[in-house]
Design an enzyme around this catalytic site. Structure first.
Site, PDB file in Angstrom:
ATOM      1  N   GLY A  45     -37.843 -10.046  59.135  1.00 34.82           N
ATOM      2  CA  GLY A  45     -39.211  -9.616  58.905  1.00 34.82           C
ATOM      3  C   GLY A  45     -39.925  -9.095  60.133  1.00 34.82           C
ATOM      4  O   GLY A  45     -41.038  -8.587  60.038  1.00 34.82           O
ATOM      5  N   CYS A  46     -39.302  -9.213  61.294  1.00 35.24           N
ATOM      6  CA  CYS A  46     -39.903  -8.680  62.513  1.00 35.24           C
ATOM      7  C   CYS A  46     -39.601  -7.190  62.603  1.00 35.24           C
ATOM      8  O   CYS A  46     -38.519  -6.741  62.227  1.00 35.24           O
ATOM      9  CB  CYS A  46     -39.357  -9.395  63.748  1.00 35.24           C
ATOM     10  SG  CYS A  46     -39.880 -11.098  63.893  1.00 35.24           S
ATOM     11  N   GLN A  47     -40.557  -6.432  63.100  1.00 34.67           N
ATOM     12  CA  GLN A  47     -40.384  -4.994  63.259  1.00 34.67           C
ATOM     13  C   GLN A  47     -39.249  -4.698  64.234  1.00 34.67           C
ATOM     14  O   GLN A  47     -38.450  -3.799  64.015  1.00 34.67           O
ATOM     15  CB  GLN A  47     -41.698  -4.389  63.756  1.00 34.67           C
ATOM     16  CG  GLN A  47     -41.673  -2.895  63.927  1.00 34.67           C
ATOM     17  CD  GLN A  47     -43.014  -2.356  64.384  1.00 34.67           C
ATOM     18  OE1 GLN A  47     -43.971  -3.096  64.550  1.00 34.67           O
ATOM     19  NE2 GLN A  47     -43.086  -1.061  64.578  1.00 34.67           N
TER      20      GLN A  47
END
Length: 139
Positions: A50-52
């Site tokens: 979910g982290c960019q």
């Protein structure tokens, strides 16, 4: 030093800087000071989903304490995970699991980051607690 003490120390350090450019540089500097993570640990199961940017987190148990190492392919994101490593590394699992991580709101980072990066802060804290829980459950 308790987790709350470490959080306050970090907030005090950030408050020394007058503008956000200086604060970002400070956070990036924290990332650069992280213990190196061997590239062999850059695996799918260590990625924080979910982290960019890509953020890898490794947790291990050392006695009663949980040790964290982390890395990222982005300087600002590496600095962000470094904030949490600094606060939670080498603490007992039960202390990590009950730690109030709302201090991150007091840093003001969320207001000055893109929404996806701001969301990553919550994901990082949650993932570190999850890894601590898994290590205690498997003990």
């Amino acid at each position: 030093m308790s987790i709350a003490d470490k959080q306050q120390q970090l907030l005090d350090e950030l408050n020394l800087f007058q503008d956000w450019t200086e604060r970002y540089e400070y956070v990036i500097g924290l990332g650069k000071k992280l213990s190196p993570m061997d590239s062999s640990l850059h695996t799918e199961d260590r990625l924080i989903k979910g982290c960019q940017s890509q953020v890898w987190l490794e947790a291990s148990k050392e006695g009663d304490n949980i040790r964290f190492i982390a890395d990222s392919d982005s300087l600002i994101t590496k600095g962000m995970i470094a904030l949490f490593v600094r606060i939670l590394d080498n603490e007992p699992a039960d202390t990590i699991l009950t730690a109030d991580m709302s201090f991150i709101d007091q840093t003001g980072l969320k207001e000055h980051l893109a929404p996806t990066r701001a969301n990553a802060l919550n994901l990082m804290a949650t993932q570190m607690k999850q890894r601590a829980l898994e290590l205690t459950s498997n003990a």
